[in-house]
Design a protein around this motif. Sequence first.
Motif, PDB file in Angstrom:
ATOM      1  N   LEU A   3     -11.264  11.937  -6.090  1.00  0.00           N
ATOM      2  CA  LEU A   3     -10.807  11.384  -4.635  1.00  0.00           C
ATOM      3  C   LEU A   3     -12.348  11.064  -4.110  1.00  0.00           C
ATOM      4  N   ARG A   4     -11.874   9.780  -3.185  1.00  0.00           N
ATOM      5  CA  ARG A   4     -12.855   9.269  -2.377  1.00  0.00           C
ATOM      6  C   ARG A   4     -12.344   9.034  -1.048  1.00  0.00           C
ATOM      7  N   LEU A   5     -13.329   8.623  -0.083  1.00  0.00           N
ATOM      8  CA  LEU A   5     -12.856   8.003   1.304  1.00  0.00           C
ATOM      9  C   LEU A   5     -12.047   6.895   1.033  1.00  0.00           C
ATOM     10  N   TYR A   6     -11.229   6.406   1.917  1.00  0.00           N
ATOM     11  CA  TYR A   6     -10.512   5.043   2.162  1.00  0.00           C
ATOM     12  C   TYR A   6     -11.735   4.052   2.383  1.00  0.00           C
ATOM     13  N   ARG A   7     -11.470   3.024   1.653  1.00  0.00           N
ATOM     14  CA  ARG A   7     -12.149   1.530   2.076  1.00  0.00           C
ATOM     15  C   ARG A   7     -11.325   0.665   2.854  1.00  0.00           C
ATOM     16  N   PRO A   8     -11.689  -0.241   3.423  1.00  0.00           N
ATOM     17  CA  PRO A   8     -10.628  -1.318   3.990  1.00  0.00           C
ATOM     18  C   PRO A   8     -10.319  -2.248   2.671  1.00  0.00           C
ATOM     19  N   GLU A   9     -11.115  -2.389   1.656  1.00  0.00           N
ATOM     20  CA  GLU A   9     -10.562  -3.136   0.753  1.00  0.00           C
ATOM     21  C   GLU A   9      -9.525  -2.718   0.016  1.00  0.00           C
ATOM     22  N   ASP A  10      -9.193  -1.227  -0.103  1.00  0.00           N
ATOM     23  CA  ASP A  10      -8.163  -0.497  -0.689  1.00  0.00           C
ATOM     24  C   ASP A  10      -6.915  -0.723  -0.082  1.00  0.00           C
ATOM     25  N   LEU A  11      -6.776  -1.517   1.176  1.00  0.00           N
ATOM     26  CA  LEU A  11      -5.431  -1.552   1.961  1.00  0.00           C
ATOM     27  C   LEU A  11      -4.430  -2.339   1.026  1.00  0.00           C
ATOM     28  N   GLU A  12      -4.478  -3.427   0.547  1.00  0.00           N
ATOM     29  CA  GLU A  12      -3.536  -4.142  -0.484  1.00  0.00           C
ATOM     30  C   GLU A  12      -3.045  -3.093  -1.110  1.00  0.00           C
ATOM     31  N   SER A  13      -3.683  -2.470  -2.054  1.00  0.00           N
ATOM     32  CA  SER A  13      -3.147  -1.604  -2.987  1.00  0.00           C
ATOM     33  C   SER A  13      -2.708  -0.195  -2.360  1.00  0.00           C
ATOM     34  N   LEU A  14      -3.035   0.199  -1.118  1.00  0.00           N
ATOM     35  CA  LEU A  14      -2.351   1.219  -0.661  1.00  0.00           C
ATOM     36  C   LEU A  14      -1.010   0.773  -0.197  1.00  0.00           C
ATOM     37  N   THR A  15      -0.900  -0.382   0.263  1.00  0.00           N
ATOM     38  CA  THR A  15       0.253  -0.778   0.848  1.00  0.00           C
ATOM     39  C   THR A  15       1.634  -1.045  -0.388  1.00  0.00           C
ATOM     40  N   ARG A  16       0.777  -1.816  -1.449  1.00  0.00           N
ATOM     41  CA  ARG A  16       1.811  -1.810  -2.306  1.00  0.00           C
ATOM     42  C   ARG A  16       2.277  -0.552  -2.974  1.00  0.00           C
ATOM     43  N   LEU A  17       1.351   0.458  -3.171  1.00  0.00           N
ATOM     44  CA  LEU A  17       1.745   1.715  -3.644  1.00  0.00           C
ATOM     45  C   LEU A  17       2.675   2.386  -2.946  1.00  0.00           C
ATOM     46  N   PHE A  18       2.676   2.249  -1.634  1.00  0.00           N
ATOM     47  CA  PHE A  18       3.416   2.816  -0.388  1.00  0.00           C
ATOM     48  C   PHE A  18       4.898   2.140  -0.643  1.00  0.00           C
ATOM     49  N   PHE A  19       5.033   0.759  -0.980  1.00  0.00           N
ATOM     50  CA  PHE A  19       6.265   0.286  -1.021  1.00  0.00           C
ATOM     51  C   PHE A  19       6.790   0.876  -2.373  1.00  0.00           C
ATOM     52  N   GLU A  20       6.087   0.623  -3.455  1.00  0.00           N
ATOM     53  CA  GLU A  20       6.767   0.841  -4.767  1.00  0.00           C
ATOM     54  C   GLU A  20       7.124   2.545  -4.816  1.00  0.00           C
ATOM     55  N   THR A  21       6.478   3.245  -4.426  1.00  0.00           N
ATOM     56  CA  THR A  21       6.608   4.524  -4.267  1.00  0.00           C
ATOM     57  C   THR A  21       7.884   4.828  -3.598  1.00  0.00           C
ATOM     58  N   ILE A  22       8.190   4.335  -2.524  1.00  0.00           N
ATOM     59  CA  ILE A  22       9.110   4.499  -1.770  1.00  0.00           C
ATOM     60  C   ILE A  22      10.521   4.210  -2.286  1.00  0.00           C
ATOM     61  N   HIS A  23      10.448   3.144  -3.041  1.00  0.00           N
ATOM     62  CA  HIS A  23      11.540   2.434  -3.555  1.00  0.00           C
ATOM     63  C   HIS A  23      12.022   2.795  -4.934  1.00  0.00           C
ATOM     64  N   THR A  24      11.087   3.783  -5.528  1.00  0.00           N
ATOM     65  CA  THR A  24      11.393   4.286  -6.721  1.00  0.00           C
ATOM     66  C   THR A  24      11.693   5.993  -6.539  1.00  0.00           C
ATOM     67  N   VAL A  25      10.510   6.594  -6.172  1.00  0.00           N
ATOM     68  CA  VAL A  25      10.208   7.788  -6.064  1.00  0.00           C
ATOM     69  C   VAL A  25      11.593   8.432  -5.027  1.00  0.00           C
ATOM     70  N   ASN A  26      11.730   7.907  -3.830  1.00  0.00           N
ATOM     71  CA  ASN A  26      12.378   8.345  -2.972  1.00  0.00           C
ATOM     72  C   ASN A  26      13.928   7.868  -3.074  1.00  0.00           C
ATOM     73  N   ALA A  27      14.159   6.840  -4.016  1.00  0.00           N
ATOM     74  CA  ALA A  27      15.469   6.271  -4.242  1.00  0.00           C
ATOM     75  C   ALA A  27      16.755   7.157  -4.589  1.00  0.00           C
ATOM     76  N   GLY A  28      16.105   8.566  -4.938  1.00  0.00           N
ATOM     77  CA  GLY A  28      17.358   9.518  -5.393  1.00  0.00           C
ATOM     78  C   GLY A  28      17.641   9.908  -4.047  1.00  0.00           C
ATOM     79  N   ASP A  29      16.953  10.213  -2.867  1.00  0.00           N
ATOM     80  CA  ASP A  29      17.442  10.762  -1.812  1.00  0.00           C
ATOM     81  C   ASP A  29      17.681   9.805  -0.765  1.00  0.00           C
ATOM     82  N   TYR A  30      17.555   8.389  -0.713  1.00  0.00           N
ATOM     83  CA  TYR A  30      17.838   7.553   0.635  1.00  0.00           C
ATOM     84  C   TYR A  30      18.735   6.563  -0.222  1.00  0.00           C
ATOM     85  N   THR A  31      19.470   5.885   0.699  1.00  0.00           N
ATOM     86  CA  THR A  31      20.155   4.775   0.327  1.00  0.00           C
ATOM     87  C   THR A  31      19.331   3.517   0.068  1.00  0.00           C
TER      88      THR A  31
END
Length: 154
Positions: A3-31
């Motif tokens: 683990l390390r602290l957030y850096r602004p250059e991480d933002l694009e990777s984090l938002t992509r991970l957010f999108f992909e996680t929701i659309h795969t991991v959460n797909a079993g519980d949400y339409t």
Amino acid sequence: MYLRLYRPEDLESLTRLFFETIHTVNAGDYTPEQLWAWAPGAVDAARWDHTLREHHSLVALDGDLIIGFGDMDGSGYLDRLFVHRHFQSRGTATALCDALERHAAAAGVTHFTTHASITARPFFSHRGYRTLREQQVVRRAVLLTNFVMEKSIT
């Protein structure tokens, strides 16, 4: 994994991970409609960067690959916690939560809160969070169910 602290250059990777996680991991519980309302593919990058800098924000890495992230504000509110779909159930979320909670406790916070998705609720329950209430939140005119949860350390 480390683990390390957030850096602004991480933002694009984090938002992509957010999108992909929701659309795969959460797909079993949400339409599909709810998933697209929650994560439409574009975020307010300036707002995300601002809150990630303002909160205690951690990034989990496997080598150079970002596999998860989480952030907690100064009151003990756990805002975001997401783990890459290929790294689920490997201790990443636990490591992030442990570190975020330790940091907040060291600053004098005595209870933690979060708004847990249907998918994340069992994880938080296992960590000792109790459900205060179920709620319906509106995202892009679509209702989503989540749970207000709290954990006291006193």
